[in-house]
Design a protein around this motif. Structure first.
Motif, short mmCIF file in Angstrom:
data_model
loop_
_atom_site.label_atom_id
_atom_site.label_comp_id
_atom_site.label_asym_id
_atom_site.label_seq_id
_atom_site.Cartn_x
_atom_site.Cartn_y
_atom_site.Cartn_z
N MET A 1 0.83 -1.21 0.00
CA MET A 1 0.00 0.00 0.00
C MET A 1 0.86 1.26 0.00
N ALA A 2 1.91 1.28 0.82
CA ALA A 2 2.77 2.46 0.89
C ALA A 2 3.40 2.77 -0.46
N ALA A 3 3.87 1.76 -1.15
CA ALA A 3 4.48 1.97 -2.46
C ALA A 3 3.45 2.44 -3.49
N VAL B 1 -0.56 -14.58 -2.88
CA VAL B 1 -0.92 -14.26 -1.49
C VAL B 1 -2.03 -13.22 -1.44
N GLY B 2 -2.34 -12.61 -2.59
CA GLY B 2 -3.40 -11.62 -2.63
C GLY B 2 -3.44 -10.93 -3.98
N ALA B 3 -4.15 -9.81 -4.01
CA ALA B 3 -4.26 -9.02 -5.23
C ALA B 3 -4.46 -7.56 -4.85
N ILE B 4 -4.05 -6.69 -5.74
CA ILE B 4 -4.22 -5.25 -5.56
C ILE B 4 -5.03 -4.72 -6.74
N GLY B 5 -5.97 -3.83 -6.45
CA GLY B 5 -6.75 -3.17 -7.49
C GLY B 5 -6.69 -1.68 -7.28
N VAL B 6 -6.52 -0.95 -8.35
CA VAL B 6 -6.42 0.51 -8.29
C VAL B 6 -7.39 1.09 -9.31
N SER B 7 -8.08 2.16 -8.94
CA SER B 7 -9.00 2.82 -9.85
C SER B 7 -9.06 4.31 -9.53
N ALA C 1 -0.59 0.03 -9.19
CA ALA C 1 -0.65 -1.34 -8.66
C ALA C 1 0.70 -2.03 -8.80
N LYS C 2 1.35 -1.84 -9.93
CA LYS C 2 2.66 -2.47 -10.15
C LYS C 2 3.70 -1.94 -9.18
N ALA C 3 3.65 -0.65 -8.87
CA ALA C 3 4.58 -0.10 -7.89
C ALA C 3 4.41 -0.82 -6.55
N THR D 1 3.16 -4.01 -6.07
CA THR D 1 3.64 -5.39 -6.14
C THR D 1 5.15 -5.45 -6.25
N ASP D 2 5.74 -4.48 -6.95
CA ASP D 2 7.20 -4.44 -7.07
C ASP D 2 7.87 -4.21 -5.72
N ALA D 3 7.25 -3.41 -4.87
CA ALA D 3 7.83 -3.12 -3.55
C ALA D 3 7.95 -4.40 -2.72
N LEU D 4 6.96 -5.25 -2.82
CA LEU D 4 7.00 -6.51 -2.07
C LEU D 4 8.02 -7.46 -2.69
N ALA D 5 8.09 -7.47 -4.00
CA ALA D 5 9.05 -8.35 -4.69
C ALA D 5 10.48 -7.94 -4.38
N LYS D 6 10.75 -6.63 -4.30
CA LYS D 6 12.10 -6.14 -4.02
C LYS D 6 12.54 -6.47 -2.60
#
Length: 178
Positions: free
Chosen positions: A55-57, A149-155, A166-168, A170-175
């Motif tokens: 969420m923060a990212a 583990v989940g999903a993110i939706g942005v609108s 949304a990609k920012a 998911t990328d934060a968690l991957a990094k």
């Protein structure tokens, strides 16, 4: 009237059976390597700490670009973990962000895949018969160790901008490796 109802039911039933095939066909046309890869399994639900990082990212990316968005994070079971709506974001962004996340989670695909399948026409049009999907770009899977583990939706912004936010996330968690 009865014949019309029977036809509508038969169409809906046939569409329901052919939807995964339609998505697979469109995905195969667009990205052959992606369609041959097995879909990731569902894993344990995203933790609150992980969701906070995502969420923060996402919030940072939206703020950096002055996009007024709503962000929804669901766990792998489809339960709401976090939600954030920027002041003055359009009201429709609230339900649409959750719909994008849920669509991505239920189909194990980015919500854009369904958007593309419908836009391609043909068999992809069957997706319109499904209830409670949001086939719009901006929903992504959140994965850890190859498991969903989940999903993110942005609108709230343009669909491509929603996905960028949304990609920012998911990328934060991957990094962070978590």
């Amino acid at each position: 009237m009865f014949r019309m109802l029977a036809f509508a039911c038969a169409f809906a039933f046939a569409a329901g059976l052919a939807v995964p095939q339609a998505i697979t066909q469109v995905m195969a046309q667009q990205a052959p390597a992606a369609s041959s890869a097995p879909m990731p399994p569902y894993g344990a639900p995203i933790t609150l700490d992980q969701a906070k990082r995502v969420m923060a990212a996402a919030e940072l990316e939206a703020a950096k670009n002055s996009w007024l968005v709503a962000v929804t994070i669901l766990d792998s079971g489809g339960n709401l973990v976090m939600f954030h709506k920027v002041d003055n974001a359009q009201l429709s962004a609230v339900t649409t962000s959750e719909g994008k996340a849920r669509t991505s989670l239920e189909f194990k695909l980015p919500s854009k895949a369904l958007d593309d399948a419908i836009a391609a026409g043909g068999g992809g049009m069957r997706l319109l018969a499904l209830k409670d999907i949001t086939p719009l770009q901006g929903g992504l899977l959140i994965q850890v160790d190859g498991k969903i583990v989940g999903a993110i939706g942005v609108s709230g912004a343009l669909s491509s901008q929603d996905e960028q936010v949304a990609k920012a996330g998911t990328d934060a968690l991957a990094k962070s490796g978590m």
